[in-house]
Design a protein around this motif. Structure first.
Motif, short mmCIF file in Angstrom:
data_model
loop_
_atom_site.label_atom_id
_atom_site.label_comp_id
_atom_site.label_asym_id
_atom_site.label_seq_id
_atom_site.Cartn_x
_atom_site.Cartn_y
_atom_site.Cartn_z
N GLY A 1 -44.77 2.82 -6.59
CA GLY A 1 -44.75 2.01 -5.64
C GLY A 1 -44.32 2.83 -4.26
O GLY A 1 -44.96 2.36 -3.06
N ALA A 2 -43.06 3.75 -4.44
CA ALA A 2 -42.51 4.09 -3.04
C ALA A 2 -43.47 4.88 -2.19
O ALA A 2 -43.34 4.72 -0.96
CB ALA A 2 -41.68 5.23 -3.31
N GLY A 3 -44.70 5.44 -2.51
CA GLY A 3 -45.16 6.41 -1.64
C GLY A 3 -46.58 5.41 -1.27
O GLY A 3 -47.53 6.13 -0.58
N SER B 1 -41.94 8.70 1.40
CA SER B 1 -41.85 7.98 0.10
C SER B 1 -40.49 8.10 -0.51
O SER B 1 -39.88 7.17 -1.30
CB SER B 1 -43.02 8.19 -0.75
N ARG B 2 -39.74 9.26 0.00
CA ARG B 2 -38.49 9.38 -0.56
C ARG B 2 -37.22 8.46 -0.03
O ARG B 2 -36.84 8.02 -0.99
CB ARG B 2 -38.08 10.99 -0.41
N ALA C 1 -38.18 5.31 0.89
CA ALA C 1 -38.35 4.05 0.08
C ALA C 1 -37.75 4.03 -1.30
O ALA C 1 -37.03 3.29 -1.52
CB ALA C 1 -40.05 3.88 0.12
N GLY C 2 -37.94 5.36 -2.04
CA GLY C 2 -37.42 5.31 -3.43
C GLY C 2 -36.07 5.23 -3.23
O GLY C 2 -35.35 4.47 -4.35
N ILE C 3 -35.26 6.17 -2.31
CA ILE C 3 -33.76 6.17 -2.59
C ILE C 3 -33.31 4.61 -2.24
O ILE C 3 -32.45 4.40 -2.72
CB ILE C 3 -33.34 7.07 -1.34
N VAL C 4 -33.94 4.07 -1.19
CA VAL C 4 -33.31 2.81 -0.98
C VAL C 4 -33.50 1.68 -1.83
O VAL C 4 -32.67 0.96 -2.28
CB VAL C 4 -33.96 2.30 0.61
#
Lengths: 303, 279
Positions: free
Chosen positions: B95-97, B193-194, B196-199
């Protein structure tokens, strides 16, 4: 009528992006002209239904721009100004995906994508990742995705941006082919006047969100009075001032020449008479073939 | 003759109907993700707990080796709770990207210049996450139930536990929609996307850590509502009619989960536009 707008105003906060635009486009190809920030892209986005007019109304292909946006987009192709791609896709996947989003079946869209990619000149590189494409290729792929569903009308926003001279000519040839031989109506938004003059029959000039003029390019050229280029020696300022009192416009041209836009009814004899009265020598005086640039400069200057 | 003279033809095929246009986006998203070997490996890894549970189920019901293990609603609830971590990792990967990459490539105006609405776009993207999140949760959960019914020689198990099907569906949907919407909202906030994934990962772990610290200090589980995972577990208890794991009120957890979904949906709605208005 392909496009029919009545008094359309679009406001962002306190800023009026479009002010009472009325526009009728019967078909063929029309250029939207204007300096950067004139409102050309805003007008295209309003026609696509991305922006809802603050006041006024209009139709595209007979569908209302406020209430029937999806019907409009079903029949219209849009080539955005900015670089657009979906990461991880090659050209075939991208164009075919664009077709499916419009409602084509997967099998049809793939077949159509191959045809369109050959048409826009990307046939040999159609399996390459989009991210590895050059600027020229990216412009072509944007045109491809706009054409995949065989639209009745295409909106092309600055299609020659970033192209080298050869790429520009090829892109313009494609656009001309679309409008003259494929029966697809074209709205070309550009600040490059020669592009519009080459490809389009009609032109609309927009400046500061207002429509300054519109019509057949040939008619617009004739509507502007005769233009002469001259080189003078003597009191240039007085000469210019006198011509301006007659309603003419004097602009500096290349090589120290002066470009004189005469009002209707005046001819070269008026320039000679003013020169005689002001004691100025005319060293060179030739009529200039009217270009869209003259029309543009005149209407923008008047505004 | 230029090549375009022989390749452009007018098209007069059939159009698909608009209500299913979102499925095009979902299908495309799925096909892009399943080309990634690491992602496929992750999906296979997420199936291991299901295989282990299937063996346990077989040994317990058919062979009778694990008589101490009761196959009831808790068995299925525990399985779904166990899958929360896999669901979290898959949500990040899938989903992040999804929206961030479209923002990065300016693709939104391509999407929205086609006859699809913003709602179609969001449902299509949510569909991608939902499909991949249902693979470690809803699908194996229901499959385990079917196997449990099949392994029992009579229909007693089904008659006593038929309602568990609804519980599996509801708990799985809570996991899918919460993770799916939150990760999409974070994806819509950035072109990376990175990021979004990290958060999302930070949100997941930070809320767990805060709960852990508060739990140690206050010696009570009544503060479990601060953790995303603990809230989902509480909601799961409710759906499976089980006693709550934590002392915090179940309705508070339900409210937080619903609030997270609503806030994420609102954020996505705000961010998905064909035009960026710079005033």
């Amino acid at each position: 009528m392909i496009i029919d707008l009545e008094n359309v105003t679009v406001v962002f906060g306190k800023q009026k992006a479009l002010v009472g635009i009325s526009l009728q486009f019967a078909g063929g190809s029309m250029g939207l002209l204007g300096p950067n920030g004139a409102g050309k892209t805003t007008l295209l986005k309003t026609l696509l239904g991305f922006l809802s007019p603050t006041s006024g109304d209009g139709t595209v292909l007979g569908f209302n721009i406020r209430t029937q946006q999806l019907s409009i987009r079903q029949r219209v192709g849009y080539m955005p100004e900015n670089d657009c791609h979906i990461p991880g896709m090659n050209a075939v996947t991208f164009v075919s995906y664009a077709g499916q989003l419009t409602g084509m079946k997967p099998k049809d869209s793939v077949q159509r994508a191959h045809e369109i990619l050959y048409y826009v000149g990307l046939g040999e590189v159609r399996y390459r990742d989009l991210e590895s494409y050059s600027t020229g290729m990216k412009q072509r792929i944007k045109l491809g995705q706009a054409l995949v569903h065989d639209p009745e009308l295409v909106f092309l926003d600055e299609p020659t941006n970033g192209l080298d001279p050869r790429g520009r000519l090829e892109m313009l040839a494609l656009i001309q082919d679309i409008s003259t031989r494929k029966g697809i109506h074209v709205i070309l938004s550009s600040h490059l006047l020669p592009d519009v003059e080459w490809v389009c029959q009609d032109a609309t000039v927009i400046h500061k969100g207002k429509r300054l003029t519109c019509g057949k390019i040939q008619d617009l050229k004739h509507a502007v009075g005769p233009v002469f280029e001259c080189r003078i020696k003597g009191a240039a300022e007085a000469f210019r001032a006198e011509l301006q009192t007659l309603g003419c416009e004097c602009l500096d041209a290349e090589d120290g020449m002066l470009r004189v836009h005469l009002v209707d009814g005046l001819g070269s004899e008026s320039i000679l008479r003013v020169a005689r009265e002001q004691g100025v020598q005319i060293r060179h005086l030739v009529p200039v073939k009217q270009s869209l640039e003259d029309v543009f400069l005149q209407v923008v200057g008047e505004s | 003759m230029p090549i375009h003279d022989v390749t452009y033809r007018h098209w007069s095929g059939e159009w698909t109907s608009h209500p299913y246009r979102w499925w095009v986006i979902t299908r495309q998203g799925i096909s892009l993700l399943i080309r990634k070997k690491r992602f496929v490996a992750l999906m296979i890894l997420s199936a291991i707990p299901f295989l282990v549970r299937t063996v346990i189920l077989y040994l317990s019901v058919v062979v009778g080796q694990l008589g101490f293990l009761k196959i009831d609603a808790k068995f299925f609830e525990d399985f779904l709770t166990q899958q929360l971590f896999f669901a979290f990792v898959i949500a990040i990967y899938a989903g992040a990207g999804l929206i961030a990459n479209d923002l990065k490539g300016n693709a939104l105006q391509i999407y929205l210049s086609k006859p699809i609405t913003r709602k179609d776009y969001v449902i299509g993207k949510l569909g991608v996450v939902a499909v991949f999140l249902s693979i470690p949760t809803l699908v194996p959960g229901l499959l385990l139930f079917v196997l449990a019914v099949a392994f029992h020689s009579n229909l007693d198990f089904l008659q006593q536990n038929y309602w568990v099907i609804g519980s599996i569906v509801m708990y799985s949907l809570a996991i899918i929609l919460t993770y799916g919407l939150v990760v999409l909202a974070l994806s819509a906030l950035s072109k990376s996307s990175r990021f979004a994934g990290i958060v999302f990962a930070a949100f997941f772990f930070f809320s767990q850590i805060v709960y852990g610290i508060l739990h140690q200090i206050l010696r009570t589980t009544s503060v479990a509502w601060v953790s995303l995972t603990q809230n989902l577990i509480q909601v799961g208890d409710f759906f499976f009619a089980a006693p709550p794991h934590y002392a915090s009120p179940t309705w508070v957890s339900g409210l937080i989960v619903a609030g997270l979904m609503a806030a994420s949906a609102w954020l996505i709605h705000r961010r998905i536009r064909a035009v960026e208005v710079v005033q």
